[in-house]
Design a protein around this motif. Structure first.
Motif, PDB file in Angstrom:
ATOM      1  N   LEU A  17      16.171 -24.588  24.034  1.00 49.29           N
ATOM      2  CA  LEU A  17      14.871 -24.305  24.093  1.00 49.29           C
ATOM      3  C   LEU A  17      15.016 -23.604  25.581  1.00 49.29           C
ATOM      4  O   LEU A  17      14.778 -22.415  26.301  1.00 49.29           O
ATOM      5  CB  LEU A  17      14.508 -25.341  24.282  1.00 49.29           C
ATOM      6  N   ALA A  18      16.137 -24.547  26.275  1.00 42.83           N
ATOM      7  CA  ALA A  18      16.325 -23.779  27.558  1.00 42.83           C
ATOM      8  C   ALA A  18      16.984 -22.623  27.810  1.00 42.83           C
ATOM      9  O   ALA A  18      16.391 -21.366  28.514  1.00 42.83           O
ATOM     10  CB  ALA A  18      16.922 -24.690  28.118  1.00 42.83           C
ATOM     11  N   TRP A  19      17.706 -22.412  26.812  1.00 40.79           N
ATOM     12  CA  TRP A  19      18.330 -20.851  27.021  1.00 40.79           C
ATOM     13  C   TRP A  19      17.109 -19.909  26.867  1.00 40.79           C
ATOM     14  O   TRP A  19      17.785 -18.713  27.093  1.00 40.79           O
ATOM     15  CB  TRP A  19      19.929 -20.810  25.502  1.00 40.79           C
ATOM     16  N   SER A  20      16.314 -19.924  25.076  1.00 39.75           N
ATOM     17  CA  SER A  20      15.341 -19.305  24.893  1.00 39.75           C
ATOM     18  C   SER A  20      14.580 -18.666  26.410  1.00 39.75           C
ATOM     19  O   SER A  20      14.275 -18.084  26.200  1.00 39.75           O
ATOM     20  CB  SER A  20      14.542 -20.440  23.756  1.00 39.75           C
ATOM     21  N   THR A  21      14.213 -20.457  26.430  1.00 35.50           N
ATOM     22  CA  THR A  21      13.718 -19.818  27.454  1.00 35.50           C
ATOM     23  C   THR A  21      14.266 -18.639  29.340  1.00 35.50           C
ATOM     24  O   THR A  21      13.356 -17.690  29.639  1.00 35.50           O
ATOM     25  CB  THR A  21      13.177 -20.915  29.118  1.00 35.50           C
ATOM     26  N   ILE A  22      15.373 -19.172  29.774  1.00 33.01           N
ATOM     27  CA  ILE A  22      15.813 -17.683  30.551  1.00 33.01           C
ATOM     28  C   ILE A  22      15.939 -16.904  29.819  1.00 33.01           C
ATOM     29  O   ILE A  22      15.997 -15.861  30.053  1.00 33.01           O
ATOM     30  CB  ILE A  22      17.535 -18.475  30.122  1.00 33.01           C
ATOM     31  N   ARG A  23      16.283 -16.050  28.580  1.00 33.59           N
ATOM     32  CA  ARG A  23      15.949 -14.446  27.929  1.00 33.59           C
ATOM     33  C   ARG A  23      14.982 -14.191  27.974  1.00 33.59           C
ATOM     34  O   ARG A  23      15.080 -13.670  27.910  1.00 33.59           O
ATOM     35  CB  ARG A  23      16.986 -15.426  26.769  1.00 33.59           C
ATOM     36  N   ALA A  24      14.075 -14.857  28.004  1.00 31.79           N
ATOM     37  CA  ALA A  24      12.638 -14.478  27.864  1.00 31.79           C
ATOM     38  C   ALA A  24      12.042 -14.619  29.396  1.00 31.79           C
ATOM     39  O   ALA A  24      11.624 -13.098  29.190  1.00 31.79           O
ATOM     40  CB  ALA A  24      11.818 -15.620  27.342  1.00 31.79           C
ATOM     41  N   ARG A  25      12.884 -15.419  30.739  1.00 33.13           N
ATOM     42  CA  ARG A  25      12.155 -15.029  31.995  1.00 33.13           C
ATOM     43  C   ARG A  25      13.411 -14.254  32.259  1.00 33.13           C
ATOM     44  O   ARG A  25      13.510 -14.796  33.908  1.00 33.13           O
ATOM     45  CB  ARG A  25      11.485 -16.078  32.065  1.00 33.13           C
ATOM     46  N   ARG A  26      14.358 -13.820  32.099  1.00 34.40           N
ATOM     47  CA  ARG A  26      15.505 -13.400  33.064  1.00 34.40           C
ATOM     48  C   ARG A  26      14.988 -13.117  33.927  1.00 34.40           C
ATOM     49  O   ARG A  26      16.032 -13.149  35.003  1.00 34.40           O
ATOM     50  CB  ARG A  26      15.855 -12.120  32.367  1.00 34.40           C
ATOM     51  N   GLY A  27      14.070 -12.717  34.515  1.00 35.80           N
ATOM     52  CA  GLY A  27      13.639 -12.383  36.006  1.00 35.80           C
ATOM     53  C   GLY A  27      14.297 -12.798  37.321  1.00 35.80           C
ATOM     54  O   GLY A  27      15.010 -13.146  37.868  1.00 35.80           O
ATOM     55  N   GLY A  28      13.064 -14.174  37.021  1.00 37.71           N
ATOM     56  CA  GLY A  28      12.670 -15.321  37.838  1.00 37.71           C
ATOM     57  C   GLY A  28      14.207 -15.825  37.728  1.00 37.71           C
ATOM     58  O   GLY A  28      15.083 -16.343  38.604  1.00 37.71           O
ATOM     59  N   PHE A  29      15.636 -16.241  36.287  1.00 38.70           N
ATOM     60  CA  PHE A  29      16.283 -16.656  36.603  1.00 38.70           C
ATOM     61  C   PHE A  29      17.042 -16.195  37.012  1.00 38.70           C
ATOM     62  O   PHE A  29      18.522 -16.586  37.980  1.00 38.70           O
ATOM     63  CB  PHE A  29      16.584 -17.135  34.709  1.00 38.70           C
ATOM     64  N   ILE A  30      16.899 -14.119  36.856  1.00 32.47           N
ATOM     65  CA  ILE A  30      18.318 -13.539  37.532  1.00 32.47           C
ATOM     66  C   ILE A  30      18.690 -13.781  39.080  1.00 32.47           C
ATOM     67  O   ILE A  30      19.282 -14.149  40.526  1.00 32.47           O
ATOM     68  CB  ILE A  30      18.555 -12.056  37.229  1.00 32.47           C
ATOM     69  N   ALA A  31      16.942 -14.127  39.787  1.00 27.78           N
ATOM     70  CA  ALA A  31      17.175 -14.908  41.098  1.00 27.78           C
ATOM     71  C   ALA A  31      17.518 -15.908  41.170  1.00 27.78           C
ATOM     72  O   ALA A  31      18.178 -16.075  42.476  1.00 27.78           O
ATOM     73  CB  ALA A  31      15.254 -14.664  41.289  1.00 27.78           C
ATOM     74  N   ALA A  32      17.110 -16.476  41.007  1.00 33.09           N
ATOM     75  CA  ALA A  32      17.893 -17.989  40.812  1.00 33.09           C
ATOM     76  C   ALA A  32      19.355 -17.806  40.802  1.00 33.09           C
ATOM     77  O   ALA A  32      20.187 -18.302  42.249  1.00 33.09           O
ATOM     78  CB  ALA A  32      17.315 -18.994  39.402  1.00 33.09           C
ATOM     79  N   PHE A  33      19.759 -17.401  40.228  1.00 31.41           N
ATOM     80  CA  PHE A  33      21.683 -17.390  40.190  1.00 31.41           C
ATOM     81  C   PHE A  33      21.825 -16.480  40.816  1.00 31.41           C
ATOM     82  O   PHE A  33      22.992 -16.818  41.064  1.00 31.41           O
ATOM     83  CB  PHE A  33      21.591 -15.814  38.331  1.00 31.41           C
ATOM     84  N   ILE A  34      21.178 -15.515  41.555  1.00 26.52           N
ATOM     85  CA  ILE A  34      21.784 -14.605  42.182  1.00 26.52           C
ATOM     86  C   ILE A  34      22.093 -15.151  43.164  1.00 26.52           C
ATOM     87  O   ILE A  34      23.091 -15.460  44.554  1.00 26.52           O
ATOM     88  CB  ILE A  34      21.269 -13.318  42.681  1.00 26.52           C
ATOM     89  N   ALA A  35      20.568 -16.435  44.100  1.00 27.98           N
ATOM     90  CA  ALA A  35      20.942 -17.286  45.342  1.00 27.98           C
ATOM     91  C   ALA A  35      22.564 -18.127  44.760  1.00 27.98           C
ATOM     92  O   ALA A  35      22.512 -18.560  45.471  1.00 27.98           O
ATOM     93  CB  ALA A  35      19.449 -18.492  44.902  1.00 27.98           C
ATOM     94  N   LEU A  36      22.358 -18.791  43.628  1.00 19.32           N
ATOM     95  CA  LEU A  36      23.605 -19.955  43.704  1.00 19.32           C
ATOM     96  C   LEU A  36      24.946 -18.940  43.540  1.00 19.32           C
ATOM     97  O   LEU A  36      25.336 -19.655  43.970  1.00 19.32           O
ATOM     98  CB  LEU A  36      23.086 -20.078  41.864  1.00 19.32           C
ATOM     99  N   PHE A  37      24.764 -18.160  42.919  1.00 22.25           N
ATOM    100  CA  PHE A  37      25.984 -17.172  42.835  1.00 22.25           C
ATOM    101  C   PHE A  37      27.664 -17.816  44.265  1.00 22.25           C
ATOM    102  O   PHE A  37      27.355 -17.430  44.953  1.00 22.25           O
ATOM    103  CB  PHE A  37      26.196 -15.722  42.101  1.00 22.25           C
ATOM    104  N   PHE A  38      25.708 -16.590  45.246  1.00 22.40           N
ATOM    105  CA  PHE A  38      26.298 -16.383  46.849  1.00 22.40           C
ATOM    106  C   PHE A  38      26.616 -17.230  47.929  1.00 22.40           C
ATOM    107  O   PHE A  38      27.687 -17.962  48.358  1.00 22.40           O
ATOM    108  CB  PHE A  38      25.453 -14.998  47.177  1.00 22.40           C
TER     109      PHE A  38
END
Length: 827
Positions: free
Chosen positions: A4-25
């Motif tokens: 379910l979490a993975w489905s939500t991430i795929r559906a709301r890529r914009g917000g999770f990409i931003a969180a990913f960038i913050a965590l990545f750097f």
């Protein structure tokens, strides 16, 4: 739950990409600082002159890993014979090391040693023979000399003629050049035993032999080195470099971790706020608070683990870039190698995952606990007021930050005051983040009369900013943090530099300064200067680093301070330290004078005794005879000249301050370099400029250490602004469907960007003022820091460029498609 979490991430890529960038750097920054810390603990260089030794015995070069001694710790004269009697020792070879300048054919720095120590490399003769008389030397090929040449070699600035009788080759890698004299000549050049190289009997393991030596000489303060660690005793700058890395990375790690967690929390919080409607619907269809938390926890775990794992890879490269930058400004040796292991990446992973989970939990807690009907209401309209506990915590942190940043430096001077003032930035920023929505409402109240003059765009900007204060504050706070961090870093350095330059300019009352470079100046040079016609006084100055002990909560700590050794009888005509209490006339024997910073750190006043570790680690109890103000310009510790000189590696002076009588002819003084070619004679203004350059170099070191953090903040700010703006595509579409033109929406976003940039600049400036005042009080005694208006203008301009570019470009991107499609997609 993970599906379910993975489905939500795929559906709301914009917000999770931003969180990913913050965590990545964020993971990259944490990994880089972790690599520096690990390198400080266990890195080193390959030995050269001691490459053939199984064990090398040297003095203890520090109290612990954080406190290295600036000078070479001495060994007792009889230690060589005692080591030679240890079972398993085939030969114990003493080594003396003296920095020299070979003046011909070109001035080249090198180190002179006794010939017997050549076997420790080993060096082999390639031409000629070994030295046999006092005036004979053997050199390596780096000097460009040949057997039979005559050259001049300066020791402590005093040159003498030597005949080159041989050439050697050895395992030198360009880090040093070797000059060999007879063992007797080496003993005359230096009475300090640098180290003892041990050649082992066949079959004896170096580690076991080192343990035997340590046990047999348990009464002697020494250290044994084997393998790669031998490089530490051969090159003292390696140990000092490791201590520097440990100190700077340890101080940065806490700040970096808190800032990264702060940014990650802000980004994830904003991402979850943008899903209020979705979470409210889940609560309305009977999802329990536990299920909401489990779903968000699974989402955060997937994003944070992926971001941290991938982000740790560039972190190792960033550590290499930092190493190169530190080497470029001279605080790390160019050949210092970093130590790499998975530990920094593991630490980054744990911090990011735990921080992300905590951020997700607290961001979703309000909606998860709320009644389903109330949750749907909050999804439509943001809560108007902050919770009572949030307001209380925010106000409390602001008050506490002001107290720590300004009051502590007033009542507790010294390094604790500096640390308190610097640490107040994060306290103030966390308090600001908690009160962010209220601060945004106040900001809108001030700008509303101006913005409302724009009939459509201005009205929309005001209405939207008021209605979405929580969301906008999540974008303002990282930008304000970047402003505050940049201002504190730049203006704390400019304040220190300006104060140090002023102290040197007004404190050096001598007419000329003589310098001998890293090799130092022999007492002979001082005697010669005093005989020059027109010289009123000549005061030799020796500089080093000492450790002062003091107690903090019943724990004994040690802090390193720059120290100078002077002769007080020449002080009145050469140097003004701005004495606050006591008298420099009493500076003789086992006494010391402290700057206000050093005195405040150790809690000592005139008449009290402080425990000092001199440059080579010799412990001394010294009585404080004076406290002075000009510590930034001349060092925080001033001791009798002979006391410090006896405990330096060379025993030579670093400078000679010369005062002339009125109308004296300076020609003879300026011609001294003809007699002493390695001596430089500069006037007062040139010396002050050189000191200012040195202070600027130290400031550059601090800026490099925090540069990666500032870069991360800039990336995080852009990331947050783009995410916050891009998530409003549906809002923009609705405005366009009800008749608002694309131009009006773009103008609305430009005005909103102006409000955000203005609020961030004001908040960041206000936050920066507190620690800057505290730092100025702690370091200079003045409340007003030194602020360059041009630099501040560049900070504001950079803030505006970042804010406007991220918001306006993201808004244009969000309005690319047809409004009907955006509304229908629920974006």
């Amino acid at each position: 739950m993970f599906s379910l979490a993975w489905s939500t991430i795929r559906a709301r890529r914009g917000g999770f990409i931003a969180a990913f960038i913050a965590l990545f750097f964020g993971a990259a920054v944490i990994t880089a600082s972790g690599v520096l810390l690990e390198s400080g603990l266990r890195s080193g260089v390959t030995p050269e002159r001691y490459a053939a030794a199984a064990v090398v015995v040297g003095g203890k070069q520090g109290l612990d890993g954080l406190n290295s001694f600036a000078e070479r710790a001495p060994l007792p004269a009889d230690v060589t014979d005692r080591i030679a009697r240890v079972p398993g020792v085939r030969q114990a070879v003493p080594d003396r090391s003296v920095e020299v300048t070979v003046l011909s054919p070109n001035a080249t720095q090198g180190y002179a040693h006794g010939w017997s120590s050549a076997q420790l490399a080993p060096f082999t003769l390639t031409a000629g023979r070994q030295p046999a008389a006092p005036g004979e030397v053997v050199v390596d090929a780096s000097f460009g000399l040949s057997a039979g040449d005559t050259t001049r070699v300066a020791v402590g600035g005093v040159p003498a003629d030597y005949r080159v009788v041989g050439l050697v080759s050895g395992p030198l890698a360009g880090r040093q050049s070797a000059v060999f004299v007879t063992d007797e000549a080496a003993a005359r050049l230096s009475d300090r035993l640098a180290a003892v190289g041990v050649l082992a009997e066949p079959g004896v393991h170096p580690g076991e032999l080192a343990d035997r030596i340590t046990a047999e000489l348990a009464d002697v303060p020494l250290a044994t080195y084997v393998g790669r660690d031998i490089g530490d005793v051969e090159f003292l700058d390696i140990g000092q470099a490791r201590g520097f890395l440990i100190a700077i990375s340890a101080s940065l790690m806490g700040t970096i971790a808190m800032v990264v967690l702060f940014v990650v929390s802000s980004t994830l919080g904003l991402s979850i706020q943008q899903r209020r409607r979705e979470l409210a619907v889940l609560r309305a269809i009977a999802a329990t608070p536990k299920q909401i938390h489990r779903m968000i926890g699974a989402e955060v775990l997937l994003v944070s683990a992926t971001g941290a794992l991938l982000g740790s890879v560039p972190g190792f490269f960033a550590a290499g870039a930092l190493r190169d930058a530190f080497a470029a400004v001279g605080v790390l040796p160019p050949d210092f190698q970093l130590a790499f292991s998975p530990l920094p990446a593991v630490a980054a992973l744990l911090l990011c995952v735990l921080g992300g989970w905590a951020a997700g939990y607290f961001a979703a807690r309000r909606l998860a606990k709320a009644n389903p009907v109330d949750a749907l209401g909050e999804a439509a309209v943001e809560p108007a007021e902050l919770g009572a506990r949030r307001r209380a915590f925010g106000i409390g942190l602001l008050v506490f930050g002001v107290v720590v940043g300004t009051v502590v430096p007033l009542i507790g001077p010294g390094m604790a005051a500096v640390g308190g003032a610097a640490g107040s930035v994060l306290l103030l920023m966390i308090g600001t983040a908690l009160l962010g929505p209220r601060l945004m409402q106040i900001a809108v109240t001030f700008v509303a009369p101006v913005l409302n003059r724009g009939r459509i765009s201005g009205y929309l900007a005001v209405a939207n900013t008021r209605a979405n204060a929580r969301r906008l504050s999540s974008a303002v706070v990282p930008l304000a943090l970047a402003v505050a961090m940049a201002a504190v870093q730049l203006f704390s350095m400019s304040t220190t530099e300006a104060a140090a330059a002023d102290q040197v300019k007004t404190g050096v009352t001598a007419d000329f300064v003589l310098s001998g470079g890293s090799a130092g100046l022999s007492p002979e040079v001082t005697d010669t200067v005093r005989q020059v016609a027109g010289v009123q006084s000549a005061m030799p100055v020796v500089r080093t680093q000492v450790l002062l002990e003091f107690k903090i909560f019943d724990e004994v700590e040690a802090e390193s301070f720059a120290a100078q050794g002077i002769a007080p009888q020449h002080l009145r005509t050469t140097m003004d330290l701005a004495v606050k209490s006591g008298s420099m006339d009493e500076l003789h024997g086992d006494t010391v004078a402290l700057s206000t910073t050093a005195a405040g750190t150790v809690g000592a006043d005139v008449g009290e005794t402080v425990h000092v570790y001199l440059g080579d680690g010799t412990p001394k109890d010294l009585r404080v005879v004076a406290v002075y103000a000009n510590g930034l310009g001349f060092g925080d510790v001033t001791a009798p000249h002979d006391l410090l000189a006896r405990h330096t590696t060379t025993g030579f002076d670093d400078a000679i301050l010369v005062s002339l009588t009125d109308g004296a002819d300076v020609t003879a003084l300026r011609e001294l370099p003809k007699r002493y070619p390695s001596v430089a004679v500069v006037d007062r203004s040139t010396f002050a400029a050189a000191q200012q350059e040195q202070q600027a170099l130290q400031s550059a070191t601090n800026l490099i250490g925090n540069g990666l953090l500032l870069l991360y903040l800039v990336i995080a700010v852009v990331n947050t602004l783009v995410m916050a703006t891009g998530a409003r595509a549906r809002e923009f579409a609705m405005l366009r469907l009800i008749g608002t033109s694309r131009r009006h929406v773009r103008r609305m976003m430009t005005l909103e960007a102006g409000v955000l940039v203005g609020a961030a600049t004001v908040i960041g400036t206000a936050v920066a003022i507190v620690p800057l005042i505290g730092l100025s009080v702690a370091t200079t005694g003045r409340a007003l820091p030194s602020v360059n208006p041009l630099v501040y203008g560049m900070i504001v301009l950079a803030t505006a460029v970042i804010g406007f570019s991220a918001i306006v470009l993201a808004a244009r991107s969000a309005m690319r498609g047809r409004p009907v499609d955006a509304v229908g997609s629920g974006a």
